[in-house]
Enzyme design. Structure first.
Site, PDB file in Angstrom:
ATOM      1  N   THR A   1      -7.514  -5.910   8.393  1.00 34.85           N
ATOM      2  CA  THR A   1      -6.624  -6.352   9.477  1.00 34.85           C
ATOM      3  C   THR A   1      -6.775  -5.460  10.701  1.00 34.85           C
ATOM      4  O   THR A   1      -6.871  -5.964  11.830  1.00 34.85           O
ATOM      5  CB  THR A   1      -5.157  -6.374   9.002  1.00 34.85           C
ATOM      6  OG1 THR A   1      -5.064  -7.233   7.862  1.00 34.85           O
ATOM      7  CG2 THR A   1      -4.229  -6.894  10.082  1.00 34.85           C
TER       8      THR A   1
ATOM      9  N   LYS B   1      -5.777 -16.049   9.126  1.00 28.65           N
ATOM     10  CA  LYS B   1      -5.702 -15.475   7.777  1.00 28.65           C
ATOM     11  C   LYS B   1      -5.369 -16.665   6.886  1.00 28.65           C
ATOM     12  O   LYS B   1      -4.200 -16.941   6.605  1.00 28.65           O
ATOM     13  CB  LYS B   1      -4.605 -14.398   7.722  1.00 28.65           C
ATOM     14  CG  LYS B   1      -4.302 -13.844   6.345  1.00 28.65           C
ATOM     15  CD  LYS B   1      -5.020 -12.560   6.050  1.00 28.65           C
ATOM     16  CE  LYS B   1      -4.687 -12.060   4.648  1.00 28.65           C
ATOM     17  NZ  LYS B   1      -5.380 -10.811   4.319  1.00 28.65           N
TER      18      LYS B   1
ATOM     19  N   ASP C   1      -0.058  -9.808   8.089  1.00 23.63           N
ATOM     20  CA  ASP C   1      -1.391  -9.847   8.717  1.00 23.63           C
ATOM     21  C   ASP C   1      -1.472 -11.038   9.676  1.00 23.63           C
ATOM     22  O   ASP C   1      -1.874 -10.900  10.842  1.00 23.63           O
ATOM     23  CB  ASP C   1      -2.503 -10.011   7.669  1.00 23.63           C
ATOM     24  CG  ASP C   1      -2.709  -8.769   6.830  1.00 23.63           C
ATOM     25  OD1 ASP C   1      -2.007  -7.765   7.069  1.00 23.63           O
ATOM     26  OD2 ASP C   1      -3.564  -8.806   5.927  1.00 23.63           O
TER      27      ASP C   1
ATOM     28  N   GLU D   1      -9.791 -13.484   8.907  1.00 20.45           N
ATOM     29  CA  GLU D   1      -9.681 -12.416   7.908  1.00 20.45           C
ATOM     30  C   GLU D   1      -9.618 -13.025   6.510  1.00 20.45           C
ATOM     31  O   GLU D   1      -8.857 -13.962   6.264  1.00 20.45           O
ATOM     32  CB  GLU D   1      -8.428 -11.555   8.151  1.00 20.45           C
ATOM     33  CG  GLU D   1      -8.334 -10.440   7.108  1.00 20.45           C
ATOM     34  CD  GLU D   1      -7.075  -9.576   7.193  1.00 20.45           C
ATOM     35  OE1 GLU D   1      -6.409  -9.553   8.242  1.00 20.45           O
ATOM     36  OE2 GLU D   1      -6.775  -8.908   6.182  1.00 20.45           O
ATOM     37  N   GLY D   2     -10.429 -12.472   5.610  1.00 17.17           N
ATOM     38  CA  GLY D   2     -10.416 -12.931   4.226  1.00 17.17           C
ATOM     39  C   GLY D   2      -9.198 -12.416   3.492  1.00 17.17           C
ATOM     40  O   GLY D   2      -8.168 -12.070   4.087  1.00 17.17           O
TER      41      GLY D   2
ATOM     42  N   ASN E   1     -14.973   2.254   8.222  1.00 21.54           N
ATOM     43  CA  ASN E   1     -13.550   2.467   8.527  1.00 21.54           C
ATOM     44  C   ASN E   1     -12.961   3.558   7.621  1.00 21.54           C
ATOM     45  O   ASN E   1     -12.691   3.309   6.446  1.00 21.54           O
ATOM     46  CB  ASN E   1     -12.787   1.152   8.339  1.00 21.54           C
ATOM     47  CG  ASN E   1     -11.353   1.274   8.809  1.00 21.54           C
ATOM     48  OD1 ASN E   1     -11.103   1.737   9.920  1.00 21.54           O
ATOM     49  ND2 ASN E   1     -10.406   0.891   7.974  1.00 21.54           N
TER      50      ASN E   1
HETATM   51  N1  LIG Z   1      -9.063   3.685  10.602  1.00 25.59           N
HETATM   52  C1  LIG Z   1      -8.067   3.996   9.784  1.00 25.59           C
HETATM   53  N2  LIG Z   1      -7.554   5.258   9.774  1.00 25.59           N
HETATM   54  C2  LIG Z   1      -6.557   5.585   8.955  1.00 25.59           C
HETATM   55  N3  LIG Z   1      -5.961   4.732   8.091  1.00 25.59           N
HETATM   56  C3  LIG Z   1      -6.417   3.464   8.061  1.00 25.59           C
HETATM   57  C4  LIG Z   1      -7.485   3.020   8.882  1.00 25.59           C
HETATM   58  N4  LIG Z   1      -7.692   1.717   8.634  1.00 25.59           N
HETATM   59  C5  LIG Z   1      -6.796   1.357   7.715  1.00 25.59           C
HETATM   60  N5  LIG Z   1      -6.032   2.391   7.346  1.00 25.59           N
HETATM   61  C6  LIG Z   1      -4.939   2.411   6.351  1.00 25.59           C
HETATM   62  O1  LIG Z   1      -5.149   1.369   5.444  1.00 25.59           O
HETATM   63  C7  LIG Z   1      -4.025   0.475   5.452  1.00 25.59           C
HETATM   64  C8  LIG Z   1      -4.499  -0.905   5.207  1.00 25.59           C
HETATM   65  O2  LIG Z   1      -5.171  -1.393   6.349  1.00 25.59           O
HETATM   66  P1  LIG Z   1      -5.292  -2.954   6.570  1.00 25.59           P
HETATM   67  O3  LIG Z   1      -3.947  -3.573   6.458  1.00 25.59           O
HETATM   68  O4  LIG Z   1      -6.060  -3.179   7.812  1.00 25.59           O
HETATM   69  O5  LIG Z   1      -6.157  -3.339   5.269  1.00 25.59           O
HETATM   70  P2  LIG Z   1      -6.578  -4.768   4.749  1.00 25.59           P
HETATM   71  O6  LIG Z   1      -7.939  -4.630   4.175  1.00 25.59           O
HETATM   72  O7  LIG Z   1      -6.363  -5.763   5.819  1.00 25.59           O
HETATM   73  O8  LIG Z   1      -5.506  -5.012   3.582  1.00 25.59           O
HETATM   74  P3  LIG Z   1      -5.159  -6.408   2.851  1.00 25.59           P
HETATM   75  O9  LIG Z   1      -6.142  -6.528   1.728  1.00 25.59           O
HETATM   76  O10 LIG Z   1      -3.750  -6.194   2.375  1.00 25.59           O
HETATM   77  O11 LIG Z   1      -5.264  -7.510   3.857  1.00 25.59           O
HETATM   78  C9  LIG Z   1      -3.351   0.702   6.808  1.00 25.59           C
HETATM   79  O12 LIG Z   1      -1.989   0.374   6.770  1.00 25.59           O
HETATM   80  C10 LIG Z   1      -3.578   2.176   7.013  1.00 25.59           C
HETATM   81  O13 LIG Z   1      -2.610   2.906   6.295  1.00 25.59           O
HETATM   82 MG   LIG Z   2      -5.151  -7.458   5.845  1.00 27.50          MG
END
Ligand SMILES: Nc1ncnc2c1ncn2[C@@H]1O[C@H](COP(=O)(O)OP(=O)(O)OP(=O)(O)O)[C@@H](O)[C@H]1O
Ligand SMILES: [Mg+2]
Length: 232
Positions: free
Chosen positions: A23, A44, A61, A122-123, A182
């Site tokens: 996300t 999403k 998301d 987003e997947g 990331n």
């Molecule tokens: N660049 C970053 N630096 C520090 N922490 C990060 C970073 N990117 C993500 N995170 C941490 O990881 C968490 C999850 O990020 P995000 O919600 O984008 O993941 P996601 O892959 O979309 O999750 P989901 O599978 O639930 O959709 C964020 O809330 C944050 O705490």
């Molecule tokens: Mg997400």
């Protein structure tokens, strides 16, 4: 990426796992494209762990994507399949007697495509996520015919997850646009990990995101300016 090149290119964002930054990276991509004057939608299509609201089930998301794109469209265009329990989508759908249909996702995508230049989808979870008894995200991406961007959450174990994910996406017949590094942990040897993946992944590194203690859209979007290529 030039504005011209971005027109009509859209992407599917997957990751090495759930909670790896899909996300955050999707929002960064949307912001960066908006900065270039493009009309962008985020999607999403399938979400679990949704909140019950008076308007229906809501996923944070999808809400963030919708808010950033400032599109005046019904929530269900962005997220046609919201489910309440935080479990695998095919199981969540089963619980409420629903069947996730790729056709429905395609229809919403096509509706959005009439309004914008780019759609960033987003997947859910990682790559091999079943959506019903027969199909997985693979079939969704093949039907949408979108190049895939893999968000690699940099932490211990991610090299294996990244290699398996990219290899599988290619074997599944989907196009790979590249990957985004990331960082998820402050104390992690990012550079060695990125170099190893660059040597072993035959796809471009689109961006190296900063490690952030709090979400900062500007710094994430700015990271995409370097090494960001259009797949088309
Ligand atoms: N660049 C970053 N630096 C520090 N922490 C990060 C970073 N990117 C993500 N995170 C941490 O990881 C968490 C999850 O990020 P995000 O919600 O984008 O993941 P996601 O892959 O979309 O999750 P989901 O599978 O639930 O959709 C964020 O809330 C944050 O705490
Ligand atoms: Mg997400």
């Amino acid at each position: 990426m030039s504005k011209e090149k971005a027109m009509n290119s859209s992407w599917f964002i997957t990751g090495t796992d759930t909670e790896v930054g899909k996300t955050w990276c999707t929002l960064a991509i949307i912001q960066q494209l908006k900065n270039q004057g493009l009309r962008v939608a985020g999607m999403k299509p399938i979400a679990t762990g949704c909140r019950v609201s008076h308007a229906g089930l809501r996923n944070s998301d999808a809400e963030q994507l919708l808010q950033l794109t400032e599109l005046q469209v019904p929530y269900t265009w962005i997220n046609p399949y919201p489910f309440e329990p935080p479990i695998a989508p095919h199981l969540a759908a089963q619980r409420v007697g629903q069947h996730i249909e790729i056709e429905t996702i395609l229809n919403r995508y096509a509706q959005l495509a009439t309004l914008v230049d780019v759609i960033v989808v987003e997947g859910i979870g990682g790559w091999r996520v079943p959506i019903n008894a027969q199909q997985s995200l693979r079939e969704v991406v093949l039907a949408l015919n979108l190049p895939v961007i893999v968000v690699v959450g940099l932490r211990l174990g991610c090299i294996n997850h990244a290699l398996l994910t990219v290899e599988t996406i290619a074997r599944d017949g989907c196009q790979l646009a590249g990957w985004i590094a990331n960082p998820l942990q402050a104390e992690f040897e990012v550079q060695g990990c990125i170099e190893t993946l660059q040597e072993r992944l035959a796809i471009p590194l689109l961006a190296q995101m900063p490690y952030l203690t709090a979400f900062n859209l500007t710094s994430l979007a700015n990271a995409l300016k370097v090494g960001w290529h259009s797949p088309h």
